[in-house]
Design a protein around this motif. Structure first.
Motif, PDB file in Angstrom:
ATOM      1  N   ASP A 287       0.838  -1.193   0.000  1.00  0.00           N
ATOM      2  CA  ASP A 287       0.000   0.000   0.000  1.00  0.00           C
ATOM      3  C   ASP A 287       0.876   1.247   0.000  1.00  0.00           C
ATOM      4  O   ASP A 287       2.040   1.216   0.397  1.00  0.00           O
ATOM      5  CB  ASP A 287      -1.006   0.009   1.156  1.00  0.00           C
TER       6      ASP A 287
ATOM      7  N   LYS B  67      -7.093  -1.510  -0.515  1.00  0.00           N
ATOM      8  CA  LYS B  67      -6.943  -0.969  -1.874  1.00  0.00           C
ATOM      9  C   LYS B  67      -8.242  -1.070  -2.662  1.00  0.00           C
ATOM     10  O   LYS B  67      -8.638  -0.141  -3.341  1.00  0.00           O
ATOM     11  CB  LYS B  67      -5.875  -1.782  -2.602  1.00  0.00           C
ATOM     12  N   LYS B  70     -10.961   1.308  -1.504  1.00  0.00           N
ATOM     13  CA  LYS B  70     -10.647   2.675  -1.924  1.00  0.00           C
ATOM     14  C   LYS B  70     -10.936   2.852  -3.407  1.00  0.00           C
ATOM     15  O   LYS B  70     -11.355   3.914  -3.857  1.00  0.00           O
ATOM     16  CB  LYS B  70      -9.187   3.016  -1.636  1.00  0.00           C
ATOM     17  N   LYS B  72     -13.216   1.383  -4.905  1.00  0.00           N
ATOM     18  CA  LYS B  72     -14.670   1.167  -5.048  1.00  0.00           C
ATOM     19  C   LYS B  72     -15.014   0.023  -5.985  1.00  0.00           C
ATOM     20  O   LYS B  72     -16.020   0.067  -6.692  1.00  0.00           O
ATOM     21  CB  LYS B  72     -15.349   2.452  -5.535  1.00  0.00           C
ATOM     22  N   GLU B  87      -6.919   8.562   8.631  1.00  0.00           N
ATOM     23  CA  GLU B  87      -6.917   7.914   7.315  1.00  0.00           C
ATOM     24  C   GLU B  87      -8.338   7.577   6.877  1.00  0.00           C
ATOM     25  O   GLU B  87      -8.699   7.726   5.703  1.00  0.00           O
ATOM     26  CB  GLU B  87      -6.057   6.648   7.383  1.00  0.00           C
ATOM     27  N   ASP B  89     -11.046   9.192   7.759  1.00  0.00           N
ATOM     28  CA  ASP B  89     -11.695  10.453   7.397  1.00  0.00           C
ATOM     29  C   ASP B  89     -11.277  10.916   6.014  1.00  0.00           C
ATOM     30  O   ASP B  89     -12.092  11.398   5.233  1.00  0.00           O
ATOM     31  CB  ASP B  89     -11.351  11.542   8.434  1.00  0.00           C
ATOM     32  N   LYS B  90      -9.974  10.739   5.741  1.00  0.00           N
ATOM     33  CA  LYS B  90      -9.461  11.188   4.455  1.00  0.00           C
ATOM     34  C   LYS B  90     -10.199  10.528   3.292  1.00  0.00           C
ATOM     35  O   LYS B  90     -10.442  11.144   2.259  1.00  0.00           O
ATOM     36  CB  LYS B  90      -7.958  10.862   4.383  1.00  0.00           C
ATOM     37  N   HIS B  91     -10.551   9.262   3.481  1.00  0.00           N
ATOM     38  CA  HIS B  91     -11.199   8.547   2.383  1.00  0.00           C
ATOM     39  C   HIS B  91     -12.707   8.417   2.572  1.00  0.00           C
ATOM     40  O   HIS B  91     -13.379   7.744   1.803  1.00  0.00           O
ATOM     41  CB  HIS B  91     -10.582   7.158   2.238  1.00  0.00           C
ATOM     42  N   GLY B  92     -13.225   9.018   3.646  1.00  0.00           N
ATOM     43  CA  GLY B  92     -14.664   8.938   3.889  1.00  0.00           C
ATOM     44  C   GLY B  92     -15.129   7.542   4.276  1.00  0.00           C
ATOM     45  O   GLY B  92     -16.249   7.146   3.994  1.00  0.00           O
ATOM     46  N   LEU B  93     -14.242   6.798   4.927  1.00  0.00           N
ATOM     47  CA  LEU B  93     -14.581   5.424   5.293  1.00  0.00           C
ATOM     48  C   LEU B  93     -14.933   5.320   6.774  1.00  0.00           C
ATOM     49  O   LEU B  93     -14.565   6.172   7.578  1.00  0.00           O
ATOM     50  CB  LEU B  93     -13.394   4.497   5.013  1.00  0.00           C
ATOM     51  N   TYR B 287     -17.986   2.736   3.078  1.00  0.00           N
ATOM     52  CA  TYR B 287     -18.044   4.194   2.933  1.00  0.00           C
ATOM     53  C   TYR B 287     -19.114   4.782   3.830  1.00  0.00           C
ATOM     54  O   TYR B 287     -20.186   4.212   3.989  1.00  0.00           O
ATOM     55  CB  TYR B 287     -18.306   4.570   1.473  1.00  0.00           C
TER      56      TYR B 287
END
Lengths: 329, 353
Positions: A287, B67, B70, B72, B87, B89-93, B287
């Motif tokens: 990653d 991965k 992210k 989708k 992390e 929050d950054k990806h809205g997860l 998400y």
């Protein structure tokens, strides 16, 4: 006018048949040309894609990427030296063991074995080539490695390991999972390729040539060394290159027995890794951009190494051909 | 390739959902950690029988799961290594813990009885750092005065692929050994100072079984299946404990999920007299803002059903189910945090089965 003559000859049924063949020829030529050029295009696209995706790693690490043995996903420090060396060393071991053995097999089948034995041995060799590489890996880990550890490695450590300076290469823990084992398994895997091709080219040496050599009083050894080998040089080297190509890129079998360690050791009996085994191990879980990019950069380097090795081989081949041409003239 | 197949299935499911109003989602797709794969596949089977919904799970590893979610290409991701709140929050997860289990150091020393070896965190770290090279080292002898230990070189076996198991294991070593924390650290894959790498839990198990004098670490289930010799570890409270479901449970019981932002929690070195020190949870990632609320709801329904009906299946496979209180907390988080595009909550307490 053309049509006229065409119609005229149609009656005779000779030239008319030529016309569609000309068209067919052209279509055939275009199709094959397209296929051949498509290969080049695909190759170029692959190289470009690899270079593109590897660029972040090359930009970030610069030339250090080639010189550093550090591979640390925690601190995001990556260097390609250890897998590059591993790839070359395992392939070298495979060639050092594989070439003489393959030659022996091919010479035995074509020159020495009684006729009834040639077919079964030849078929067996071809069957070896058909075994999937993962089977070699499993065999290497479960059958060969224990045997090697208990019997062969101690012997090698005691004899070769005792030689000053070079000895350290043959000393190490006796666990049967090492760069040497990977090279040995690779040797077994490339033997069928090299042996089958060498046998085929040995077979095309004209009988008359050999017979006249024997007639002149040459021994079997001299016939092989002075007639068969020079006559088949080009084909033999082609076979070796095919084997080398397989050794450089082989993945699963190596992953099983090489021990997958990023440390670089002087000893062949320490675990190591190759470019393909590193990719097989780490790609799914990598990653972060730099990690993924570094792995793709490894792939790019494997591509480059293979191209360099194969072009070197081509060059060698051309030299040989020229030298032979000179001899004849 | 899988990614495209999955993407195709997702698109297919979405089309089905939008084409027919109120249509039930018949298929859920996820990918990630290999550690919970056995229990997820059992749940999927039972759920399919009970509710007629198919649950596809690709065990491609934790990193792969992160991965894929992210990118989708899947409806949810799964990871043994939790993501930090920032992390997420950054990806809205959002993530929630689904199941717990233990990682076990295993040894192969000819003549050593099952579970006789006792180690503490520091000595274990020194072995994996390559500082302790032989089994009869005085540090190991001091912890095992009654054992007759051979003068045999230690072969360290670790994972060659990135893995959530490695994350949990190195997290423990980082907590108990300062030199490990300084030199190596904690991640899904690390720069191992010594040893050979095996691919997957099975690869490590193979190497350890093959090499006399070796030590490795595997998920508990693999240690059991392969009848491997485990190590007793000194836990946070100073007791030497064996890896058992009961001791994993003990480690899980004390965990303060309430004060773990984003459910970021690694259950290593937990207090409790019986607690096994290398316990970990496996997580699910979805998400917060659902592109396809009905798909996300189907995912949550599956996990809700598994929370409530899957405990015995999990225990049979030597996993530790999440405690009731944590399940209630997670479901409250679902109701609060997961919204459709129009801002309405995807999950409500009434959906629980």
């Amino acid at each position: 006018m053309n049509t006229d003559s065409g119609q005229k000859t149609f009656a005779h049924g000779s030239v008319a048949a030529v016309r569609p063949i000309v068209w067919g020829d052209r279509a055939f030529r275009l199709t094959t040309q397209f296929f051949a050029l498509a290969v080049l295009l695909v190759l170029a696209v692959i190289l470009a894609t690899l270079a593109w995706a590897a660029w972040p790693a090359f930009r970030h690490f610069g030339w250090d990427f080639l010189a550093s043995t550090e591979w640390n996903p925690v601190t995001q420090q990556f260097g390609a030296l250890s897998p590059m060396v591993g790839t070359l060393v395992t392939s070298l071991i495979a060639m050092l063991i594989g070439i003489p053995v393959s030659f022996g097999i091919a010479l035995f089948i074509t020159e020495i074995a009684p006729v009834w034995l040639r077919r079964p041995v030849g078929t067996a060799i071809e069957l070896l080539a058909a075994i999937p590489s993962i089977i070699y890996g499993m065999w290497g880990l479960f059958v060969f490695a224990p045997f090697f550890t208990d019997y062969i490695q101690p012997l090698m450590s005691e004899t070769l390991g005792a030689i000053p300076l070079v000895g350290v290469v043959f000393q190490g823990p006796q666990i049967g999972i090492s760069v040497f084992n990977a090279g040995f398994i690779l040797a077994i895997m490339v033997i069928p390729f090299i042996a089958a091709i060498t046998r085929d080219v040995f077979d095309v040496v004209p009988r008359t040539l050999k017979e006249s050599a024997y007639a002149m009083g040459l021994t079997r050894w001299e016939v092989i060394w002075r007639v068969v080998l020079p006559f088949t040089k080009v084909g033999v080297i082609g076979g070796i290159m095919l084997g080398l190509g397989r050794a450089l890129g082989e993945t699963m079998a190596v992953t099983f027995v090489i021990g997958n360690s990023h440390d670089l050791h002087l000893s062949l009996f320490m675990p190591g890794n190759t470019i393909s085994s590193t990719l097989a191990n780490e790609f799914t879980e990598a990653d972060g951009e730099l990690y993924t990019s570094s792995l793709i950069a490894l792939g790019f380097l494997l591509f480059v190494i293979t191209v360099i090795v194969l072009s070197f081989a081509r060059l060698l081949l051309m030299r040989l051909e020229r030298a032979q041409g000179g001899q004849k003239a | 390739m899988l990614r495209y197949i999955n993407a195709g299935l997702v698109v297919g499911a979405a089309l089905m959902a939008s084409g027919v109003a109120q249509a039930e989602i018949k298929q859920i797709n996820g990918a990630g950690a290999t550690f919970p794969y056995p229990v997820y596949s059992q749940w999927a089977d039972a759920y399919h029988k009970a509710k007629g919904v198919e649950f596809n799970y690709q065990a491609i590893g934790s990193g792969g799961g992160i991965k894929q979610v992210k990118a989708k290409t899947v409806d949810f991701g799964a990871s043994d290594a939790p993501l930090k709140a920032e992390e997420l929050d950054k990806h809205g997860l959002m993530q929630f813990p689904m199941i717990m289990g233990g990682v076990v150091p295993v040894v192969n020393i000819h003549g050593l009885g099952m579970g006789h070896m006792r180690l503490d965190g520091e000595v274990l770290a020194d072995v994996f750092l390559g500082k302790i090279k032989y089994w009869d080292d005085k540090a190991i002898k001091a912890l095992n005065p009654e054992l007759k230990l051979p003068h045999r070189a230690i072969t360290v076996v670790h994972r060659s692929d990135g893995s959530g198991t490695t994350f949990i294991y190195t997290n423990y070593l980082t907590k108990v050994s300062k030199s490990w924390a300084d030199k190596v650290g904690n991640n899904k894959s690390v720069d191992w100072p010594v040893g050979v790498g095996g691919k997957g839990n099975q690869g490590v198990a193979n190497y350890v079984n093959r090499i006399n004098g070796s030590i490795g670490y595997v998920e508990y289930a693999y240690a059991l299946q392969n009848k491997m010799n485990y190590v007793r570890l000194k836990n946070h409270d100073g007791h030497y404990v064996a890896p058992t479901a009961e001791n994993f449970q003990s480690a899980a019981a004390g965990a303060d999920w309430q004060h773990a932002p984003g459910y970021y929690m690694v259950l290593t070195d937990q207090p409790g007299a019986k607690s096994w020190p290398i316990t970990g949870a496996s997580f699910i990632l979805v998400y917060k803002q659902a592109d396809k609320p009905e798909v996300t709801k189907a995912v949550l329904k599956f996990f809700d059903w598994s929370y409530h009906h899957g405990q015995s299946m999990a225990e049979k496979l030597d996993y530790v189910p999440m405690p009731e209180a944590v399940v209630r907390m997670v479901e409250a988080t679902w109701a609060n945090d997961i919204k459709g595009a129009d801002g309405t909550a995807v999950w409500s307490a009434a959906d629980s089965m």
